[in-house]
Motif scaffolding. Structure first.
Motif, PDB file in Angstrom:
ATOM      1  N   LYS A  39      -4.603   2.550   9.202  1.00  0.00           N
ATOM      2  CA  LYS A  39      -5.042   2.771   7.819  1.00  0.00           C
ATOM      3  C   LYS A  39      -4.165   3.850   7.199  1.00  0.00           C
ATOM      4  O   LYS A  39      -3.856   4.852   7.849  1.00  0.00           O
ATOM      5  CB  LYS A  39      -6.509   3.190   7.786  1.00  0.00           C
ATOM      6  N   SER A  40      -3.763   3.649   5.967  1.00  0.00           N
ATOM      7  CA  SER A  40      -2.915   4.629   5.290  1.00  0.00           C
ATOM      8  C   SER A  40      -3.539   5.053   3.973  1.00  0.00           C
ATOM      9  O   SER A  40      -4.243   4.277   3.320  1.00  0.00           O
ATOM     10  CB  SER A  40      -1.507   4.061   5.048  1.00  0.00           C
ATOM     11  N   GLN A  41      -3.270   6.287   3.601  1.00  0.00           N
ATOM     12  CA  GLN A  41      -3.812   6.868   2.376  1.00  0.00           C
ATOM     13  C   GLN A  41      -2.688   7.633   1.682  1.00  0.00           C
ATOM     14  O   GLN A  41      -2.064   8.513   2.281  1.00  0.00           O
ATOM     15  CB  GLN A  41      -4.965   7.813   2.724  1.00  0.00           C
ATOM     16  N   ARG A  58     -15.658   4.647   3.535  1.00  0.00           N
ATOM     17  CA  ARG A  58     -14.220   4.460   3.704  1.00  0.00           C
ATOM     18  C   ARG A  58     -13.448   5.455   2.853  1.00  0.00           C
ATOM     19  O   ARG A  58     -13.780   5.701   1.698  1.00  0.00           O
ATOM     20  CB  ARG A  58     -13.852   3.032   3.297  1.00  0.00           C
ATOM     21  N   ALA A  59     -12.411   6.019   3.448  1.00  0.00           N
ATOM     22  CA  ALA A  59     -11.584   6.985   2.714  1.00  0.00           C
ATOM     23  C   ALA A  59     -10.834   6.282   1.593  1.00  0.00           C
ATOM     24  O   ALA A  59     -10.427   5.132   1.739  1.00  0.00           O
ATOM     25  CB  ALA A  59     -10.596   7.640   3.665  1.00  0.00           C
ATOM     26  N   PRO A  60     -10.655   6.936   0.449  1.00  0.00           N
ATOM     27  CA  PRO A  60      -9.919   6.310  -0.656  1.00  0.00           C
ATOM     28  C   PRO A  60      -8.476   6.035  -0.280  1.00  0.00           C
ATOM     29  O   PRO A  60      -7.896   6.756   0.533  1.00  0.00           O
ATOM     30  CB  PRO A  60     -10.024   7.348  -1.785  1.00  0.00           C
ATOM     31  N   LEU A  61      -7.911   5.005  -0.876  1.00  0.00           N
ATOM     32  CA  LEU A  61      -6.542   4.614  -0.557  1.00  0.00           C
ATOM     33  C   LEU A  61      -5.533   5.642  -1.029  1.00  0.00           C
ATOM     34  O   LEU A  61      -4.458   5.781  -0.457  1.00  0.00           O
ATOM     35  CB  LEU A  61      -6.238   3.256  -1.206  1.00  0.00           C
ATOM     36  N   ALA A  62      -5.864   6.381  -2.086  1.00  0.00           N
ATOM     37  CA  ALA A  62      -4.953   7.393  -2.617  1.00  0.00           C
ATOM     38  C   ALA A  62      -5.756   8.580  -3.119  1.00  0.00           C
ATOM     39  O   ALA A  62      -6.894   8.437  -3.555  1.00  0.00           O
ATOM     40  CB  ALA A  62      -4.104   6.814  -3.751  1.00  0.00           C
ATOM     41  N   TYR A  89       1.937  10.317   3.143  1.00  0.00           N
ATOM     42  CA  TYR A  89       0.891   9.367   3.527  1.00  0.00           C
ATOM     43  C   TYR A  89       0.125   9.871   4.742  1.00  0.00           C
ATOM     44  O   TYR A  89       0.713  10.423   5.675  1.00  0.00           O
ATOM     45  CB  TYR A  89       1.498   7.981   3.813  1.00  0.00           C
ATOM     46  N   ALA A 127     -11.404  10.619  -4.903  1.00  0.00           N
ATOM     47  CA  ALA A 127      -9.986  10.937  -4.804  1.00  0.00           C
ATOM     48  C   ALA A 127      -9.573  11.966  -5.838  1.00  0.00           C
ATOM     49  O   ALA A 127      -8.660  12.761  -5.605  1.00  0.00           O
ATOM     50  CB  ALA A 127      -9.147   9.664  -4.981  1.00  0.00           C
ATOM     51  N   CYS A 168      -5.665  17.065   2.735  1.00  0.00           N
ATOM     52  CA  CYS A 168      -5.614  16.114   3.849  1.00  0.00           C
ATOM     53  C   CYS A 168      -5.115  16.789   5.121  1.00  0.00           C
ATOM     54  O   CYS A 168      -5.633  16.541   6.212  1.00  0.00           O
ATOM     55  CB  CYS A 168      -4.717  14.943   3.474  1.00  0.00           C
ATOM     56  N   GLN A 204       0.814  -1.204   0.000  1.00  0.00           N
ATOM     57  CA  GLN A 204       0.000   0.000   0.000  1.00  0.00           C
ATOM     58  C   GLN A 204       0.853   1.261   0.000  1.00  0.00           C
ATOM     59  O   GLN A 204       0.332   2.369   0.130  1.00  0.00           O
ATOM     60  CB  GLN A 204      -0.933  -0.013   1.224  1.00  0.00           C
TER      61      GLN A 204
END
Length: 328
Positions: free
Chosen positions: A166-168, A295-299, A17, A324, A179, A8
């Motif tokens: 959790k990471s984004q 859920r927040a987007p991964l990126a 991140y 995103a 962010c 990720q």
């Protein structure tokens, strides 16, 4: 299926991140538990103290943070180049601020090893080097420390955190600033503070005190700086972005006002100029900054960068891609 953390993170795509960690069963990390009557407010300083120590040890910079009642947010920048430029002795000294290290490395630092032992010690140190710019090791050293202290204080054992953090990934400057503002406004959204500068245990309060030239009575972590007026046009990698500190504080404040209808209403005219300069539509910005239940987007970032990040982390698609890319 849950993916390994290293799948990720793609440092070739972005060093930035956003990480979130929540207590198990939404138990209280900090603040006052209205059900049990317990006051955990002092634990907020634990988080800040540990962050202050870790950013001095790891090749990872802190851009923003907010310590809430049952979770915390951090925005981090991984500086692999800095770690690569450390000498092996510097790497060992940094790592051994956290861990004792094997006797072999201790002897190597004292120049007491033979050639074969020296090679083995150097292999160990090189492994430490990769850990010192590893997001997972940074979060592990933060969370394990806090969990041990909290369990010891509560006189209990078992899991303290809900699960893995959790990471984004933040793929461009707009995503990063969006962010950071989201993190800094967490206490305002939760009605824990009326203004950003009154939000205790947050990076926005810490940055505000720099402007006010007010000293803090407690320890605070080193924050990766925003540019000053002299370097606004530079590409200095030791700063967060091309935005000045005062502009960022104004942006956070104006965004917070627009989000809270029970406070002061509309965005100030000054903030509109900041958003225009970043090429961000005001309506899109406010819609993007509105809290979401999903859920927040991964990126986050431009579509092309989101696709490149997906490919680099072994994905065909990243959920929440439309959200995103809302700021593009």
């Amino acid at each position: 299926m849950t993916r390994a953390r290293y799948q990720q993170v793609s440092l070739d795509d972005t060093p930035y991140y956003h990480c979130i960690c929540r207590c198990v069963r939404r138990a209280f990390l900090c603040g006052r538990d209205h059900y049990s009557g317990q006051d955990y407010e002092h634990r907020r300083q634990w988080v800040v103290d540990r962050l202050a120590s870790l950013v001095d040890i790891f090749a990872i910079d802190l851009c923003a943070y907010a310590v809430m009642s049952n979770h915390y947010h951090v925005v981090l920048k991984v500086d692999r180049v800095r770690a690569d430029n450390w000498t092996q002795r510097e790497v060992a000294e940094h790592w051994m601020m956290l861990f004792t290290g094997p006797l072999l490395v201790q002897r190597w630092l004292r120049d007491e090893t033979a050639d074969a032992e020296t090679l083995k010690a150097m292999d160990i140190v090189e492994e430490w080097r990769t850990r010192l710019y590893d997001l997972g090791w940074f979060m592990r050293c933060l969370n394990e420390h806090l969990a041990r202290r909290a369990n010891e204080e509560d006189g209990c054992k078992g899991r303290f955190w809900e699960g893995r953090y959790k990471s984004q990934a933040l793929l461009d400057e707009k995503a990063l600033l969006s962010c950071m503002a989201y993190v800094d406004l967490n206490p305002v959204r939760a009605n824990m503070a009326s203004t950003p500068e009154e939000s205790d245990y947050t990076s926005v309060q810490q940055r505000s005190r720099v402007v006010q030239k007010a000293s803090s009575e407690t320890k605070t972590p080193t924050l990766l700086p925003l540019v000053d007026a002299e370097h606004i046009e530079s590409d200095d990698e030791a700063t967060i972005s091309r935005m000045r500190l005062m502009d960022y504080l104004e942006l956070v404040d104006a965004t917070g006002r627009a989000l809270r209808s029970d406070k002061r209403g509309a965005i100030e005219g000054g903030a509109a100029g900041i958003l225009d300069r970043l090429g961000v539509d005001q309506t899109t910005w406010l819609k993007h900054m509105r809290p979401r239940k999903q859920r927040a987007p991964l990126a986050m970032g431009p579509l092309a960068k989101v696709k490149a990040f997906a490919e680099a982390t072994g994905r065909r698609w990243i959920a929440g891609q439309n959200a995103a890319c809302a700021l593009v």
